[in-house]
Design an enzyme around this catalytic site. Structure first.
Site, PDB file in Angstrom:
ATOM      1  N   SER A 173       0.833  -1.202   0.000  1.00 54.31           N
ATOM      2  CA  SER A 173       0.000   0.000   0.000  1.00 54.31           C
ATOM      3  C   SER A 173       0.871   1.257   0.000  1.00 54.31           C
ATOM      4  O   SER A 173       1.660   1.453  -0.921  1.00 54.31           O
ATOM      5  CB  SER A 173      -0.955  -0.049   1.195  1.00 54.31           C
ATOM      6  OG  SER A 173      -2.033   0.834   1.012  1.00 54.31           O
ATOM      7  N   ASP A 197      -5.947  -3.709  -1.961  1.00 52.88           N
ATOM      8  CA  ASP A 197      -4.919  -3.385  -0.981  1.00 52.88           C
ATOM      9  C   ASP A 197      -4.250  -4.632  -0.393  1.00 52.88           C
ATOM     10  O   ASP A 197      -4.916  -5.538   0.108  1.00 52.88           O
ATOM     11  CB  ASP A 197      -5.545  -2.566   0.148  1.00 52.88           C
ATOM     12  CG  ASP A 197      -4.523  -1.810   0.965  1.00 52.88           C
ATOM     13  OD1 ASP A 197      -3.663  -2.465   1.573  1.00 52.88           O
ATOM     14  OD2 ASP A 197      -4.589  -0.571   0.993  1.00 52.88           O
TER      15      ASP A 197
END
Length: 270
Positions: free
Chosen positions: A47, A159
């Site tokens: 991320s 993610d």
């Protein structure tokens, strides 16, 4: 044991966790590393850590990364859209990263990079280290529901923090020493202030369960002390967040045991 370590391809690995805007702390940590001449041989990121990792792996300094983000707004990187799988996309981030990095594949990076994302179709973590790099980084950053998944080879990715927010495991066996930077701690909260705040804390709670394994696998762990006071989408306190990472890294690297670990590494090549 020593013979096994000597056979590892990398001396120093750097694992950078996710955490939204708290990821600016990675710039502060890297700034401290630069000042001490500590250069990773491989970087692993999830991320926000994937974005920071891409910046560093492409040869840019912490200062370059800070300049890239300063005076920007969320809408410079993400735009609202009508979709069944998310409320925003990251077309702006893709364009700006491409113009800034000027590198299109993992193979062209100066430092090897591993990017962790979540395959939403198969429900498994995926670690990318070859091929087109920016789509993988964007996939790693695509918080479910907030951002639409990124399609890579006919699979949808979101993610990487869903399964592995501090991606130490992908590089642990490759490195003699691993520095982990954990910028997503969860502290007690007296009051839930809004629906967004509730959603943010819920997401943090979900990903914290997968971080203890990787934290224990680190040789050196850096957790900025006051980082949890900043929101995942806070672009108004970039300098303060960078400073949190910088100061905590200086404290950690000054510890005698840590200095001994790092001094055992051969001098970094400029």
């Amino acid at each position: 044991m020593e013979n096994n370590q000597q056979q590892r391809p990398y001396k120093l690995g750097l694992a950078l966790s996710g955490g939204g805007a708290r990821g600016f702390a990675h710039l502060g940590v890297y700034k401290a590393m630069q000042e001490l001449g500590i250069k990773p041989d491989i970087i692993s990121g999830t991320s926000a850590g994937a974005i920071a990792g891409l910046i560093f792996a492409s040869g840019h300094s912490a200062e370059d990364g800070l300049a890239f983000f300063k005076n920007k707004k969320l809408l410079d990187f993400a735009r609202p859209l009508v979709s069944k799988t998310g409320i925003m996309n990251m077309a702006g981030m893709e364009k700006k990263l491409s113009e800034f990095i000027h590198i299109d594949t993992f193979e062209k990076l100066q430092i090897p990079l591993v990017v962790t994302a979540t395959n939403m179709n198969l429900g498994i973590p995926t670690h990318f280290s070859t091929g087109k790099v920016i789509p993988c980084v964007l996939a790693s950053c695509s918080i479910p529901i907030v951002f639409v998944p990124v399609t890579i080879n006919h699979q949808q990715y979101s993610d990487g923090g869903v399964f592995m927010n501090l991606p130490v495991r992908p590089i642990r066996d490759l490195c003699d020493i691993v520095i982990g930077v954990h910028i997503d701690p969860l502290e007690p909260c007296n009051q839930i202030k809004s629906m967004v705040h509730l959603a943010e804390r819920s997401f943090h709670m979900g990903i914290l369960s997968n971080m203890s394994i990787d934290t224990r696998l680190c040789d050196i762990v850096i957790i900025p002390k006051h980082i949890s006071q900043y929101s995942m989408f806070d672009l108004n306190n970039i300098d303060k967040i960078v400073e949190e990472g910088y100061q905590q890294a200086k404290i950690v690297f000054a510890r005698p045991k840590i200095m001994k670990k790092l001094s055992a590494l051969s001098p970094c090549k400029g």
